[in-house]
Design a protein around this motif. Sequence first.
Motif, PDB file in Angstrom:
ATOM      1  N   PHE A  78       1.068  -1.195  -0.292  1.00 16.79           N
ATOM      2  CA  PHE A  78      -0.543  -0.690   0.457  1.00 16.79           C
ATOM      3  C   PHE A  78       0.699   0.999   0.229  1.00 16.79           C
ATOM      4  CE2 PHE A  78      -2.505   3.410   2.177  1.00 16.79           C
ATOM      5  CZ  PHE A  78      -3.935   3.207   0.707  1.00 16.79           C
ATOM      6  N   SER A  79       1.918   0.820   0.207  1.00 14.44           N
ATOM      7  CA  SER A  79       2.422   2.371   1.166  1.00 14.44           C
ATOM      8  C   SER A  79       3.095   3.078  -0.703  1.00 14.44           C
ATOM      9  CB  SER A  79       3.637   1.859   1.731  1.00 14.44           C
ATOM     10  OG  SER A  79       3.334   2.113   2.931  1.00 14.44           O
ATOM     11  N   ILE A  80       4.458   1.663  -1.080  1.00 15.14           N
ATOM     12  CA  ILE A  80       4.545   2.051  -2.195  1.00 15.14           C
ATOM     13  C   ILE A  80       3.679   2.502  -3.334  1.00 15.14           C
ATOM     14  CG2 ILE A  80       5.250   0.581  -4.471  1.00 15.14           C
ATOM     15  CD1 ILE A  80       6.542  -1.149  -2.492  1.00 15.14           C
ATOM     16  N   LEU A  81       2.838   1.905  -3.780  1.00 15.65           N
ATOM     17  CA  LEU A  81       1.805   2.315  -4.740  1.00 15.65           C
ATOM     18  C   LEU A  81       1.026   4.380  -4.084  1.00 15.65           C
ATOM     19  CD1 LEU A  81      -0.759   1.779  -6.626  1.00 15.65           C
ATOM     20  CD2 LEU A  81      -2.856   1.629  -4.413  1.00 15.65           C
ATOM     21  N   LYS A  82       1.224   4.011  -2.680  1.00 15.05           N
ATOM     22  CA  LYS A  82       0.798   5.581  -2.169  1.00 15.05           C
ATOM     23  C   LYS A  82       1.702   6.477  -2.577  1.00 15.05           C
ATOM     24  CE  LYS A  82       0.658   6.405   1.983  1.00 15.05           C
ATOM     25  NZ  LYS A  82       1.016   5.671   3.750  1.00 15.05           N
ATOM     26  N   TYR A  83       2.970   6.369  -2.354  1.00 13.84           N
ATOM     27  CA  TYR A  83       4.529   6.901  -2.564  1.00 13.84           C
ATOM     28  C   TYR A  83       4.546   7.462  -3.942  1.00 13.84           C
ATOM     29  CZ  TYR A  83       5.211   7.393   1.809  1.00 13.84           C
ATOM     30  OH  TYR A  83       4.504   7.558   3.756  1.00 13.84           O
ATOM     31  N   LEU A  84       4.781   6.262  -4.686  1.00  8.32           N
ATOM     32  CA  LEU A  84       4.821   6.683  -6.204  1.00  8.32           C
ATOM     33  C   LEU A  84       3.406   7.392  -6.950  1.00  8.32           C
ATOM     34  CD1 LEU A  84       5.599   2.488  -7.312  1.00  8.32           C
ATOM     35  CD2 LEU A  84       6.483   4.987  -7.210  1.00  8.32           C
ATOM     36  N   LEU A 209      -0.460  11.094   2.804  1.00 10.53           N
ATOM     37  CA  LEU A 209      -1.037  10.997   3.873  1.00 10.53           C
ATOM     38  C   LEU A 209      -2.132   9.833   4.090  1.00 10.53           C
ATOM     39  CD1 LEU A 209      -0.981  14.829   5.032  1.00 10.53           C
ATOM     40  CD2 LEU A 209       0.557  12.748   5.579  1.00 10.53           C
ATOM     41  N   THR A 210      -2.368   9.493   2.682  1.00  7.72           N
ATOM     42  CA  THR A 210      -3.756   8.105   3.046  1.00  7.72           C
ATOM     43  C   THR A 210      -3.800   7.434   3.400  1.00  7.72           C
ATOM     44  OG1 THR A 210      -4.412   9.015   0.650  1.00  7.72           O
ATOM     45  CG2 THR A 210      -4.752   6.996   1.626  1.00  7.72           C
ATOM     46  N   SER A 211      -4.884   7.216   4.453  1.00  9.24           N
ATOM     47  CA  SER A 211      -4.161   5.914   4.773  1.00  9.24           C
ATOM     48  C   SER A 211      -5.426   4.831   4.550  1.00  9.24           C
ATOM     49  CB  SER A 211      -4.638   6.004   6.599  1.00  9.24           C
ATOM     50  OG  SER A 211      -4.691   4.805   7.411  1.00  9.24           O
ATOM     51  N   ASN A 212      -4.423   3.195   5.256  1.00  9.39           N
ATOM     52  CA  ASN A 212      -5.517   1.991   4.875  1.00  9.39           C
ATOM     53  C   ASN A 212      -6.341   1.442   5.683  1.00  9.39           C
ATOM     54  OD1 ASN A 212      -2.951   0.944   6.100  1.00  9.39           O
ATOM     55  ND2 ASN A 212      -3.174  -0.115   5.146  1.00  9.39           N
ATOM     56  N   ASN A 213      -6.133   2.728   6.942  1.00 10.15           N
ATOM     57  CA  ASN A 213      -7.508   2.172   7.883  1.00 10.15           C
ATOM     58  C   ASN A 213      -8.904   2.217   7.433  1.00 10.15           C
ATOM     59  OD1 ASN A 213      -5.615   0.832   9.143  1.00 10.15           O
ATOM     60  ND2 ASN A 213      -5.290   2.633  10.350  1.00 10.15           N
TER      61      ASN A 213
END
Length: 213
Positions: A78-84, A209-213
């Motif tokens: 999720f972090s990889i997707l988010k930061y890309l 800053l999106t959270s996967n929660n």
Amino acid sequence: MFLDSIPYLNEILTMSFIAIFMAISPGSDFVMVTRNSIFYGRKAGLYSALGISTAVWFHVAYSIAGLAVIISNSIILFSILKYLGAAYLIYIGWKTFTSKSIVDIEQNKSHLDISNLEAFKTGFISNVLNPKTTIFFLSIFTQVVTIETPIWIQLVYGMIISFAHLIWFITVSYLFTHPILLDKFYKSKKTIERIIGSVLIAFGLKVALTSNN
């Protein structure tokens, strides 16, 4: 097959409503199509819309495969997707903000140009790398779609969502390339470039800053 779809009529209607809401909700896709339409012309906006609607099938594919749950629950993925996604939006936003294009005010024409493929790619990447879209599809395929829902019905849902995005963003492209709006744009081009660039950067920061929660 049509008769077989009747038991899923409520799901189809629900999905259609969600698809429309999902498409028209303001976000980075909207800003990207608007940007490409007014900077590069209606054709670029249309190809960007096609890129976004095509990207929807990417989300549909991994949702049907059950990977949406894995992605949303994996901090690393999720972090990889988010930061890309965030980096891409910030990059495009910064390019827009610092644009040094030459504009012919008398002819209302920008000397900028973009290929059809490049326009398609900006729409496609903007949608594919948006983690909020992943979360959205996760909620759809866990709350609306049931275990009993056939694969072909789920593909119909994908078609509905993709078509809703295509129609909406084609409409956006036509709206923002109307001669009256374009005339106003060319008279305040630098200001509008900075506004759109700032909005894209803001969306990029918001995605980061999106959270996967």
